[in-house]
Design an enzyme around this catalytic site. Structure first.
Site, mmCIF file in Angstrom:
data_model
loop_
_atom_site.group_PDB
_atom_site.id
_atom_site.type_symbol
_atom_site.label_atom_id
_atom_site.label_comp_id
_atom_site.label_asym_id
_atom_site.label_seq_id
_atom_site.Cartn_x
_atom_site.Cartn_y
_atom_site.Cartn_z
ATOM 1 C CB CYS A 195 -0.832 -0.013 1.317
ATOM 2 S SG CYS A 195 -2.003 -1.353 1.448
ATOM 3 C CG ASP A 201 -2.859 -6.949 8.905
ATOM 4 O OD1 ASP A 201 -3.510 -6.318 8.142
ATOM 5 O OD2 ASP A 201 -1.657 -7.049 8.837
#
Length: 566
Positions: A2, A95
């Site tokens: 990301c 997460d």
């Protein structure tokens, strides 16, 4: 992968900030979002891996706080369950969502307990400040810089900040930033409890994150190992060490197999990637997907990768490239990597083209790789280390600099193709343990490099014994001997002797010393003008050691290369 971006300034326009953010859209092509806080802007480009539903989109916000994170946090399930049980309102399966409640409860102490590879920025709404942190090895990228008025920017890649800050700097691994200062929370070069005269294999690494690896892959025996030169070795101390290596590496591989998206494996046919693939094949339900690349005329490793793939029964894919492919990839690779380093660029071309093929031809989103083994167990050139202390100091140097070289290569080649890299050899407990091993035992006194790693897996039969015992080849040679030659020939045609001598005068820091290095530097400056200090210098063997005073970073030029490239 990301992309994260924060700008601690409120008076820049939304369009200006989003233009900066979209420069790394390839890292996170699935979704993009940004918010404005009292302290400035926070943006995120998402590659959906864990908890891919829309509720897993960042920034995560809570009570005026916000967080963005590019990372994987291992073993997050029980921790999220605990935090939920005491009242935190989780909304996704991501997460990274647990970072906000961890910060709210622990503050910056949270970074020291994470078993993760990550780069994150937290906005503390109460204090109206940004806190940033990066994993202890620097597997996930993070850079920072100050604009002309002194406002700080944090970004996943340098390209987000070109033209906005005067000097782009890599965020130091194992540090967090708070109140204008960088604080080291974990140093991976200290080697746990290692002491030269008081080494104890039972203590090395301490097993901080070890959760066991199960009976299926427990080390079978503690026997002697016979090398190809006929030397037999048996050492209970070495066996104890190897058991620790074995279990921790398997645990690191197993943790990285968890994903909500398809997983693949880069397989060069060398020891490191083969071990990762061999272990994963045992742990995986069904055949794994493996990928190899080679030149069309002289690829060394394709046959070895095929041998491993046949042995572990993977679905194997080969990508063949030509000299034209190599030359055409040079500029996009340098633009993606933001480096001018010779060995990084050479080794990146094959990886970049392979990942490009994977992105365009498969549904794979996560790739496991074999990086970080050499820094721990030794390169070909560390065979020339004059003593154990020198070997250990070189290993520490390489671990400290990983984020500028091999780790950078893996991250950019994979992320620019909208994939995520996971690096089992970079598992924190594994690195701690290996750095704590007596360096006398890590040196090549056995007649073969990386002996401890080989011996650790001798009895598992995860990969063919021939591969387990195979000498290391330089990465560019493994893709094809001609790759390095093609690049040098291209540079030779680009510059005359006179233009080379004149061209290197433009640069004082990390001055190019060959036509190839000048070619790379000129391209680098085209995209990142005046930012050469992002990389300390050229990756080269330790020239102060006898046998290592060479003018090319390839292991091919060393006297001990021998059969490595065959």
């Amino acid at each position: 992968m990301c992309a994260i971006l924060t700008y601690a300034r409120t008076d820049v326009t939304e369009n200006f900030f989003t233009d900066m953010l979209m420069k790394t859209q390839s890292r996170g092509p699935d979704m993009t979002d940004h918010i404005k806080t009292k302290g400035g802007w926070i943006g995120f480009n998402r590659l959906s891996i864990m908890g891919p539903e829309p509720t897993g989109m960042q920034p995560f916000t809570h009570r005026g706080n916000a967080v963005v994170c590019n990372g994987e946090i291992y073993g997050f399930g029980p921790l999220k369950e605990y935090l939920a049980s005491i009242g935190y309102p989780f909304e996704s399966g991501s997460d990274c969502e647990l970072l906000m409640p961890l910060y709210e409860k622990l503050g910056t102490a949270m970074f020291g307990i994470l078993d993760a590879e990550f780069a994150c920025v937290i906005y503390d709404g109460e204090k109206n400040e940004f806190i940033a942190a990066r994993d202890p090895i620097g597997i996930r990228p993070l850079y920072y810089g100050y604009d002309e008025d002194g406002y700080i920017i944090f970004a996943s890649e340098p390209k987000n900040m070109v033209g906005v800050v005067k000097e782009i700097k890599p965020f130091p691994p194992g540090h967090f930033y708070k109140d204008g200062e960088f604080v080291c929370y974990r140093d991976m070069t200290t080697g746990g409890v290692y002491a030269k005269d008081e080494w104890n294999p039972g203590k090395a690494g301490q097993g901080r994150h070890l959760s066991g690896v199960g009976n299926a892959l427990s080390r079978k025996t503690k026997g002697s190992m016979t090398l190809s030169n006929g030397i037999g070795i048996h050492d209970e101390g070495v066996d104890a060490i190897c058991e620790g290596i074995h279990d921790r590496l398997l645990n690191g591989i197993r943790k990285r197999l968890t994903a909500d998206q398809p997983v693949g494996f880069l397989l060069s046919g060398g020891l490191d990637s083969s071990l990762v693939c061999g272990a994963a094949a045992k742990l995986w339900d069904g055949p794994i997907e493996t990928f190899a690349i080679g030149m069309d005329i002289d690829a060394i490793d394709l046959k070895y990768a095929r041998q491993v793939a046949d042995y572990i029964h993977s679905n194997h894919h080969e990508v063949i490239i030509t000299a034209d492919d190599v030359i055409e990839a040079v500029e996009p690779v340098i633009q993606a990597l933001a480096t001018y380093d010779i060995t990084t660029i050479r080794a990146s071309i094959g990886m970049y083209l392979l990942c490009k093929w994977i992105h365009e031809n498969t549904n794979i989103k996560v790739l496991l790789t074999g990086e970080i083994s050499d820094e721990l167990f030794g390169y070909k050139y560390t065979d020339f280390a004059p003593d154990a202390e020198s070997f250990q100091e070189e290993s520490k140097k390489r671990i400290r600099e990983l984020h500028m070289y091999d780790v950078l290569r893996a991250d950019r080649c994979i992320s620019v193709n909208s994939l995520e890299a996971r690096v089992p050899f970079g598992d924190l407990d594994f690195v701690d343990y290996v750095m704590a091993i007596d360096p006398e035992k890590k040196m090549n006194t056995y007649g073969i490099g990386k002996y401890l790693l080989r011996h650790a897996f001798e009895n598992d039969e995860l990969i063919p014994h021939e591969i387990l015992m195979r000498e290391k080849a330089a990465f560019s040679d493994a893709v094809g001997h001609s790759l390095r030659d093609d690049l040098m020939d291209f540079a030779e045609k680009t510059y005359t002797d006179e233009s080379f001598e004149e061209g290197i005068k433009k640069y004082s820091h990390a001055q190019p010393f060959t036509k190839e290095s000048l070619l790379y530097r000129d391209i680098f400056e085209k995209y990142y003008p005046g930012q050469s200090h992002m990389v300390d210098d050229f990756w080269m063997p330790n020239k102060s050691w006898e046998g290592c005073n060479v003018n090319d970073p390839s292991a091919r030029v060393l006297s001990n290369y021998g059969a490595s490239g065959e």
